[in-house]
Design an enzyme around this catalytic site. Structure first.
Site: not given
Lengths: 284, 284
Positions: A86, A106, A155-156
């Protein structure tokens, strides 16, 4: 007609938000990605039916995943971000002029595509010239890297689907090797309240503390995640998030934040007794 | 058949829990009282359709509403508790052998009756010989009292229905007068996240800080309340909850708690920047 989106926080607990419009729905080879426009939370991005980001409270998550490490070591220059499609984590990092290079990995380009289209609030800095975007598997990306990053942020999603490999001992060991001497690892460390989340919280922390000399957890209030009580892990080779915090230096930067401040930096590491117990006794 | 209880956190947000059995439902002259047996949260007491207490997380609320004041002033002997019909606040207070007298004033006997029958986990100490139970209006009870209590705990519902008068300037002024020189007022101070709760949070704090020289707020994670991010107010004539905290003395008492500890005591007063802003700028 009333449209409601309902998430199962456990099989016995549901959280629902009233929806203005279902803006986006597409399936990649990894997962189902949806964007809703909601009355209470603004735009909401879900992955496989779980809330990842909302316009109303993404600032909490992104403040806490970035500024704690940056205030502990303001000399961070090279950063690796895994996941975070995001863009909110990168947005916060780009506010530090001292950061020279950000690799963002990502696995699913669809998350970035949907965010760029519907969540400019988080995706606005993905085109910063210090940001290098890779659509690859973060697990493979970090393999074999040595002494390269001052900060790695994982950041999973939860450890199901493509996020699962980001919760393994091998992955954390590769992160350790990829970090510089003062390197810091921040990871999405789940939640202590519901059983399944608590199990994953303990498993992640146990693995990390076997590898890193310093391994702590800190909490934040995240109203749109199950229970609202969530943790990040802070691990490092040398730096302690409390002892090495230089409050004056961070405050002198003049970075305006809505959630993070140097008081809550310290306060967030003070965990409830039952959470401390879970983390201390944790085994895989 | 599946039975679900759904609470409206706002008109656009719903929280639902799967119910084993609807154990109790009765209307007093004040409010509707229900008890549910749920799969995730055990027994749940609701008032006018809002969750007040659950077996799973009542310890968080009751730890934080009592021990912060008791650790700030371990010499507290006389206590007034307003509301708190489930008994959990009194249960925690009775763990201090130094407390000599507790007046508990609950307007609605039905809440105590339902709690004694279905929530022995919270109501177990209402028959402690130091506890004096009054089924009266707490607002009237405190009027005209002077220099009598070392601690007043306002364990109220939201400011609608019978709880409304517990959020007025007159009431807080009467509490001030009823407190001794070192007296402390703890109040249920709502939540910063959803608009209506945030408005009440600001209004309560504004009134209290006009009356008490020391007026702060501290936060806790309460998963079954809307957003999970809730505050208590701490107000006093002289004592500061951080400067006057004697961690060694409280820890020497050996009181086992699942949420509270002297680290989180300090940490809980570190509020997010947006919450600090709301409280500082608050006007009625």
């Amino acid at each position: 007609m009333e449209l409601w989106y309902t998430e199962e926080h456990t099989e016995n607990v549901r959280f629902s938000m009233k929806v203005k419009e279902h803006l986006f729905s597409e399936k990649s080879s990894f997962q189902q990605v949806d964007v809703l426009d909601t009355y209470e939370f603004g735009k909401v991005l879900t992955i496989d039916g779980l809330v990842m980001v909302t316009e109303k409270d993404e600032f909490i998550y992104h403040d806490m995943i970035t500024h704690v490490a940056m205030a502990t070591n303001p000399d961070i220059k090279n950063v690796l971000v895994i996941g975070a499609g995001d863009g909110g984590t990168v947005r916060e990092l780009t506010r530090y002029s001292t950061i020279e290079h950000i690799d963002m990995v990502e696995i699913d380009e669809l998350v970035v595509k949907a965010s760029k289209q519907f969540l400019p609030i988080t995706a606005s800095k993905l085109d910063d010239k210090r940001v290098y975007l890779y659509f690859e598997d973060g697990i493979k990306f970090v393999e074999g890297k040595e002494n390269k990053y001052d900060l790695i942020i994982v950041d999973s999603t939860d450890p199901i689907g493509p996020g699962e490999g980001l919760f393994t001992r091998e992955f954390y060991k590769n992160c350790y090797d990829a970090l510089t001497e003062n390197g810091i690892l921040i990871n999405q460390n789940e939640s202590p309240y519901y059983d399944r989340d608590a199990r994953e919280m303990k498993r992640a922390h146990t693995k990390i503390k076997e590898i890193f000399p310093i391994a702590k957890a800190y909490q934040y209030h995240m109203p749109t995640y199950p229970s609202g009580h969530w943790l990040f892990g802070f691990a490092s080779k040398k730096l302690d998030p409390i002892k090495d915090l230089d409050t004056d230096r961070w405050n002198s930067l003049g970075i305006k934040t809505k959630y993070y401040n140097t008081d809550i930096h310290v306060g967030a590491f003070a965990l409830p007794t039952y959470v401390k117990g879970m983390l201390e006794d944790a085994t895989c």
